[in-house]
Design an enzyme around this catalytic site. Structure first.
Site, PDB file in Angstrom:
ATOM      1  N   ASN A 118     -32.500  49.081 -43.622  1.00 49.67           N
ATOM      2  CA  ASN A 118     -32.251  47.680 -43.960  1.00 49.67           C
ATOM      3  C   ASN A 118     -30.800  47.592 -44.412  1.00 49.67           C
ATOM      4  OD1 ASN A 118     -32.037  45.143 -45.144  1.00 49.67           O
ATOM      5  ND2 ASN A 118     -33.979  45.268 -46.236  1.00 49.67           N
ATOM      6  N   ARG A 161     -33.531  46.357 -39.680  1.00 50.99           N
ATOM      7  CA  ARG A 161     -33.368  44.936 -39.936  1.00 50.99           C
ATOM      8  C   ARG A 161     -32.102  44.496 -39.207  1.00 50.99           C
ATOM      9  NH1 ARG A 161     -31.286  41.756 -45.348  1.00 50.99           N
ATOM     10  NH2 ARG A 161     -31.997  39.681 -44.699  1.00 50.99           N
ATOM     11  N   HIS A 207     -34.419  35.498 -43.361  1.00 48.66           N
ATOM     12  CA  HIS A 207     -35.506  36.020 -44.213  1.00 48.66           C
ATOM     13  C   HIS A 207     -36.863  35.933 -43.511  1.00 48.66           C
ATOM     14  CE1 HIS A 207     -32.762  34.890 -47.822  1.00 48.66           C
ATOM     15  NE2 HIS A 207     -32.678  36.199 -47.611  1.00 48.66           N
ATOM     16  N   ARG A 216     -23.555  32.434 -53.087  1.00 47.05           N
ATOM     17  CA  ARG A 216     -23.325  31.422 -52.034  1.00 47.05           C
ATOM     18  C   ARG A 216     -23.685  30.031 -52.527  1.00 47.05           C
ATOM     19  NH1 ARG A 216     -26.937  34.718 -47.749  1.00 47.05           N
ATOM     20  NH2 ARG A 216     -26.681  36.562 -49.052  1.00 47.05           N
ATOM     21  N   GLU A 262     -40.082  43.794 -47.074  1.00 55.27           N
ATOM     22  CA  GLU A 262     -39.486  43.696 -45.730  1.00 55.27           C
ATOM     23  C   GLU A 262     -39.554  45.043 -45.008  1.00 55.27           C
ATOM     24  OE1 GLU A 262     -36.064  41.986 -47.782  1.00 55.27           O
ATOM     25  OE2 GLU A 262     -35.835  40.559 -46.139  1.00 55.27           O
TER      26      GLU A 262
END
Ligand SMILES: Nc1ncnc2c1ncn2[C@@H]1O[C@H](COP(=O)(O)OP(=O)(O)O)[C@@H](O)[C@H]1O
Ligand SMILES: CC(=O)OP(=O)(O)O
Ligand SMILES: [Mg+2]
Length: 365
Positions: free
Chosen positions: A7, A63, A152, A213, A353
């Site tokens: 990932n 990922r 996501h 962000r 994940e």
């Protein structure tokens, strides 16, 4: 079946070796602060392959953040798929080159072991044109691939399936609002297991207030600052790295913001209020999009751990059938945090994940 999962993010690479059938994590680790102290992604991958040792996985899952319109599902990596991921780097310059590097290093280190790319964007390919189209000149949008993609998705897939299990109801009957609140944060409206809207867009910058962000802003701000002398690189750094909680309160970690709130620090209080206000706005939007909701699900670092964010996000929403149970919400690790008489369930579901990537990779080989 044993899977090795990579990932690779913009500033870190997480890895895991896991037994897909039992879901058991055998080994894993994280290399952080890539870009600082002379560590680059290539060096980080060498460290990881060394830590992994000689053991041979049956499959390697990666990922990949941006799959554009092309990848609607996990895909076995070929030279041609590598090229497509490279071409999509323009849309995710912080993420895709790092993902590609991980793929190349793994293919070289384990010849003959299949590599599978699992895309953040894939789960959102079910979103319809009304939700994914930006209202700009359609010829320009077409030429440059400008549309909402969403991210996501691997987390949303894992978390929505777990939510259905917890509720004891089939996923295809459920309307869910899932809030993935990590360092990057987004919201997703899921109808019958399919994403119908999400807050991130062309890039992982749109939507919720995040660690560094800005999320949604008036695009006119860019012109305003551009005329004042800001370059494209300045604006990119401002919105991606020096905004969100960092921009408002001086740090990206929600724990520090909450400590600031407790200490009466005005900047922390404002940061918390802006974060929660944006979150509530998206919850309201998705209530309208879905025509009501069966469950609201919180996940990722902030969603799983910050009871006060959950409480503030849902305060005063009894009119929509949403009633949090204060005691349940305060207990760490509890999964159902709504009151027994709440028509809408509220859940905390830790995301995984890596396990989802491993499962999707294993299913392909
Ligand atoms: N106990 C906690 N209370 C509040 N926020 C927390 C807590 N633990 C972790 N977090 C938040 O979770 C964030 C990291 O979430 P995570 O899902 O791991 O993000 P990412 O995968 O994007 O790096 C941290 O920046 C921090 O703000
Ligand atoms: C897509 C994205 O924002 O990822 P992360 O949350 O890992 O930064
Ligand atoms: Mg994350």
């Amino acid at each position: 079946m044993i899977a090795f999962v990579v990932n690779s993010g913009s500033s870190s690479i997480k890895w895991e070796l896991l037994d897909v059938d039992s879901g058991e994590r055998m080994r894993g680790g994280i290399v952080e602060r890539i870009g600082e102290n002379g560590v680059d992604h290539a060096g980080a991958m060498r460290v990881i392959l060394e830590e992994l040792g000689g053991g041979h996985p049956d499959v390697i899952g990666h990922r990949v953040v941006h799959g554009g319109s092309r990848f609607t599902t996990a895909t076995i990596v070929t030279d041609e798929v590598e090229r497509a991921i490279e071409e999509l780097s323009a849309l995710a310059p912080l993420h895709n080159p790092a993902n590609l590097l991980g793929i190349r290093a793994a293919r070289e280190a384990f010849p003959g072991v299949p590599n599978v790319a699992v895309f953040d964007t894939a789960f959102h390919q079910s979103i319809g044109p009304a939700a994914y189209t930006y209202a700009i000149d359609s010829a320009v949008a077409e030429e440059h691939g400008v549309r909402r993609y969403g991210f996501h998705g691997t987390s949303y897939q894992f978390v929505s399936a777990r939510a259905a299990e917890l509720l004891g109801r089939p996923l295809d009957e459920l309307r869910l609002i899932v809030l993935h609140l990590g360092n990057g944060a987004s919201a997703c409206a899921i109808d019958g297991g399919r994403s119908v809207d999400t807050s991130m867009g062309l890039t992982p910058l749109e939507g919720l207030v995040m660690g560094t962000r800005s999320g949604d802003i008036d695009a006119g701000i860019l012109f305003h600052l551009g005329r004042a002398g800001y370059s494209l690189a300045d604006l990119d750094a401002l919105l991606n790295r020096r905004s969100g909680l960092t921009g408002l309160a001086g740090g990206n970690d929600m724990r520090d913001v909450l400590a600031g709130v407790d200490a009466g620090d005005a900047a922390s209080i404002l940061a918390f209020d802006v974060y929660v206000h944006r979150l509530r706005r998206y919850i309201g939007a998705y209530l309208a999009t879905l025509g009501g909701v069966d469950a609201i699900v919180f996940t990722a670092g902030v969603g799983e751990n910050a009871a006060r964010v959950r409480e503030a996000a849902l305060a005063g929403m009894e009119w929509a059938g949403i009633r949090l149970d204060g005691e349940r919400n305060a207990v760490r690790g509890t999964t159902v945090v709504s009151a027994d008489d709440s028509p809408v369930a509220v859940l905390v579901v830790p995301t995984n994940e890596e396990l989802e990537i491993a499962r999707q990779a294993a299913a392909l080989v």
